[in-house]
Scaffold this motif. Structure first.
Motif, short mmCIF file in Angstrom:
data_model
loop_
_atom_site.label_atom_id
_atom_site.label_comp_id
_atom_site.label_asym_id
_atom_site.label_seq_id
_atom_site.Cartn_x
_atom_site.Cartn_y
_atom_site.Cartn_z
N UNK A 1 19.12 16.36 13.28
CA UNK A 1 19.50 17.36 14.28
C UNK A 1 18.68 17.28 15.57
N UNK A 2 17.39 16.93 15.44
CA UNK A 2 16.49 17.02 16.60
C UNK A 2 15.81 15.71 16.97
N UNK A 3 15.96 14.68 16.13
CA UNK A 3 15.22 13.45 16.36
C UNK A 3 13.85 13.52 15.72
N UNK A 4 13.29 12.37 15.35
CA UNK A 4 12.03 12.34 14.61
C UNK A 4 10.89 12.97 15.38
N UNK A 5 10.80 12.67 16.67
CA UNK A 5 9.65 13.16 17.46
C UNK A 5 9.62 14.69 17.49
N UNK A 6 10.77 15.32 17.75
CA UNK A 6 10.80 16.78 17.81
C UNK A 6 10.70 17.40 16.42
N UNK A 7 11.37 16.80 15.44
CA UNK A 7 11.31 17.33 14.08
C UNK A 7 9.89 17.28 13.52
N UNK A 8 9.09 16.33 13.97
CA UNK A 8 7.72 16.20 13.47
C UNK A 8 6.84 17.38 13.85
N UNK A 9 7.28 18.17 14.80
CA UNK A 9 6.49 19.33 15.23
C UNK A 9 7.02 20.64 14.63
N UNK A 10 7.91 20.54 13.66
CA UNK A 10 8.39 21.75 13.01
C UNK A 10 7.24 22.37 12.20
N UNK A 11 7.13 23.69 12.24
CA UNK A 11 6.05 24.40 11.53
C UNK A 11 4.70 23.73 11.81
N UNK A 12 4.32 23.73 13.07
CA UNK A 12 3.11 23.00 13.53
C UNK A 12 1.86 23.78 13.16
N UNK A 13 1.55 23.81 11.86
CA UNK A 13 0.46 24.64 11.36
C UNK A 13 -0.90 24.16 11.84
N UNK A 14 -1.07 22.84 11.99
CA UNK A 14 -2.38 22.34 12.43
C UNK A 14 -2.66 22.76 13.86
N UNK A 15 -1.62 22.73 14.70
CA UNK A 15 -1.79 23.18 16.08
C UNK A 15 -2.20 24.65 16.12
N UNK A 16 -1.61 25.45 15.23
CA UNK A 16 -1.98 26.87 15.15
C UNK A 16 -3.42 27.02 14.64
N UNK A 17 -3.78 26.24 13.65
CA UNK A 17 -5.13 26.29 13.08
C UNK A 17 -6.16 25.93 14.15
N UNK A 18 -5.88 24.91 14.94
CA UNK A 18 -6.80 24.49 16.00
C UNK A 18 -7.06 25.60 17.01
N UNK A 19 -6.09 26.46 17.20
CA UNK A 19 -6.20 27.53 18.21
C UNK A 19 -6.73 28.83 17.61
N UNK A 20 -7.06 28.80 16.34
CA UNK A 20 -7.57 30.00 15.71
C UNK A 20 -6.52 31.05 15.47
N UNK A 21 -5.24 30.64 15.43
CA UNK A 21 -4.15 31.59 15.17
C UNK A 21 -4.10 31.89 13.68
N UNK A 22 -4.01 33.16 13.35
CA UNK A 22 -3.93 33.59 11.95
C UNK A 22 -2.46 33.55 11.52
N UNK A 23 -2.03 32.45 10.88
CA UNK A 23 -0.63 32.28 10.49
C UNK A 23 -0.47 32.51 9.00
N UNK A 24 0.79 32.76 8.60
CA UNK A 24 1.13 32.92 7.18
C UNK A 24 2.26 31.95 6.83
N UNK A 25 2.51 31.82 5.52
CA UNK A 25 3.62 31.01 5.02
C UNK A 25 4.53 31.88 4.14
N UNK A 26 5.78 31.45 4.03
CA UNK A 26 6.72 32.15 3.14
C UNK A 26 7.80 31.18 2.69
N UNK A 27 8.59 31.61 1.71
CA UNK A 27 9.69 30.81 1.16
C UNK A 27 11.06 31.41 1.45
N UNK A 28 11.10 32.59 2.08
CA UNK A 28 12.36 33.23 2.46
C UNK A 28 13.31 33.41 1.27
#
Length: 527
Positions: free
Chosen positions: A401-428
């Motif tokens: 749907x988005x191409x490999x380069x854009x799809x690779x940034x889905x749920x970019x948890x490491x980028x959030x971690x680097x910025x000190x963002x307090x993120x959560x996970x779920x399974x919906x």
């Protein structure tokens, strides 16, 4: 009543090193530390030798649909079907096995067009062949779209002249209804389908709690609470049937009524039920190609980017209503354009009301929240709750749907971690089972079903992934003083595992088994 746990790693999520022992008294953690000291304090406490097994805080579901999971137990399961014929056979079998009376509704749940041989949504003609007398609705795995047969459309009053609600679509070909609907159109008509028998639904709620508990989950979310579910929850509370804590989010239009109906549950638990805030939808599903994107989907000739489901002004009004009510807003945002809309609206509210950030606004799914948007999210105090299991379950679809380069940034948890963002996970859930260990594995390994490593630079350590379903999730619910880690004074919400998530090789994380789930010191599930 006292219980002393020892004999295996006790991962408190407070420090890196495991504790030697944990003492529980009357459902609350009384002490954590060395076994000798706690045994002297424990007196006549019951002692449980972990025998090398691992004790952690109970997992906290940051987003799912508790009632939706219960309803799914009363519906025909379609998630394993691989073609239209399989869907038809599953529905036919469900009608026969359950002796569904003529004229009664039949609902199927969990088909995924990307997993079907036909690579498209079914149409009403297929469902008509199953039954012309039963109204039939089948629901896509995402919950954002589905298909009705002719009898169902008749009962719902849908004709070729029916206009779709804004932010939705009613499928037609050559002016003829296909039976397919998506987003606001599907959600509207889905809510018109009669509910199951109350006794059956209450039984399904009990079984659903056991399903969550079997995955170590001790706090659950009702991610969208419409007025049609108020009577169900009144019964659950009146009969004291909730064992797990359930945090519910009505839609903005139902928020005031919900607070009137459940006055004892507004921002606090009453019989394990709490109104945590209010919910809004800003777009759809990336695998369903309705998520609202800043760039076009691959393979489209008209620059199709999906679409939003709320106007800017409606979103700002909803956020203002949440602010005036003192209730946490959570917004479904899959695509980066939807994320941009939410970021802009929250920024506008915070300029006028800087304390809005104290409500801890949440961006649900945040799958395509892009790295260039992360700093803004951090500045605004927005909590992204990533549906990171998409990396495995639909990562290959996202590449298409988005191409490999854009799809690779889905749920970019490491980028959030680097910025000190307090993120959560779920399974919906019920989209996926509430398997938090699978979620942790997805975040650590980022492998697709096809074996592609999707964004190796966005992998995170297992400890950070575990925090997303314990400490951070407690913070999302304003419950960091009560749960999320093992510390004296916190509730004894615990999960017992057969292996240590912080010691096994990353690829083994999803093989770890839940052995026991404990809520406020009482076992609610055991393998």
């Amino acid at each position: 009543m006292k219980t002393l746990y020892y004999g295996g790693p006790i991962r408190t999520m407070e420090t890196d090193a495991p504790a030697g022992a944990l003492l529980v008294e009357n459902g609350v953690i009384a002490a954590v530390g060395a076994l000798e000291k706690l045994r002297a304090r424990a007196g006549n406490a019951a002692e449980i030798d972990l025998e090398g097994r691992v004790l952690l805080p109970g997992f906290i579901d940051a987003h799912s649909h508790f009632s939706g999971a219960a309803y799914a137990l009363l519906q025909a399961p379609l998630g394993e079907e691989t073609d239209f014929a399989g869907i038809a056979q599953a529905l036919t079998r469900f009608i026969a096995d359950n002796r569904v009376p003529q004229g009664a509704w039949v609902v199927g749940k969990g088909y995924d067009q990307t997993a079907l041989a036909e690579q498209r949504h079914p149409a009403r003609a297929l469902l008509d062949r199953v039954s012309a007398s039963h109204p039939i609705m089948i629901v896509h795995q995402s919950g954002h779209m589905g298909v009705f047969n002719t009898r169902a459309l008749e009962l719902l009053g849908v004709t070729p002249d029916t206009l779709a609600p804004a932010g939705g679509a009613i499928g037609k070909e050559g002016g003829v209804l296909t039976g397919y609907m998506e987003e606001n159109a599907f959600l509207y008509y889905q809510q018109q389908v009669p509910a199951p028998d109350l006794a059956d639904l209450l039984d399904a709620c009990c079984r659903t709690q056991q399903m969550y508990a079997s995955h170590g989950v001790t706090t659950v979310q009702e991610g969208m609470l419409p007025g049609s579910l108020f009577s169900l929850y009144r019964e659950l509370l009146a009969r004291n049937m909730l064992e797990l804590d359930v945090v519910a989010y009505p839609g903005v239009d139902a928020l005031d009524t919900a607070c009137d109906v459940f006055p004892g549950s507004v921002r606090r638990y009453d019989h394990h039920f709490k109104l945590g805030g209010c919910k809004m939808f800003l777009d759809g599903s990336p695998q369903g190609r309705t998520a609202w994107m800043r760039t076009p989907y691959q393979g489209t000739e008209d620059g199709y980017c999906g679409y939003g489901t709320m106007t800017d002004s409606a979103l700002r009004e909803a956020l203002l209503h949440a602010y005036r009510s003192g209730m946490q807003p959570i917004a479904h945002c899959n695509g980066d354009a939807a994320a941009a809309q939410y970021l802009s609206a929250v920024a506008a509210i915070e300029r006028a009301h800087p304390d809005f950030r104290d409500l801890r606004p949440v961006m649900i799914h945040a799958q395509l929240l892009d790295i260039d948007q992360m700093d803004k999210a951090e500045q605004l105090g927005i909590i992204p709750s990533f549906f990171i299991a998409h990396v495995y379950h639909w990562g290959d679809t996202h590449i298409r749907n988005f191409g490999l380069e854009r799809a690779s940034r889905i749920s970019a948890a490491h980028a959030a971690l680097d910025r000190g963002i307090r993120f959560t996970f779920h399974q919906d859930t019920p989209v996926l089972p509430p398997d938090m260990l699978e979620t942790v594995w997805c975040a650590v390994c980022r492998l697709t079903k096809g074996g592609v490593t999707l964004g190796a630079d966005q992998r995170i350590p297992a400890e950070a992934a575990l925090r997303a379903v314990t400490v951070n999730a407690a913070h999302q619910y304003f419950e960091e003083a009560r749960r999320g880690s093992l510390r004296p004074g916190k509730a004894a919400d615990l999960v017992l595992l057969d292996a240590d998530p912080l010691a096994v090789p990353p690829e083994k994380l999803r093989d770890i088994r839940v052995l026991e789930t404990i809520k406020a010191g009482e076992t609610v599930w055991r393998a």
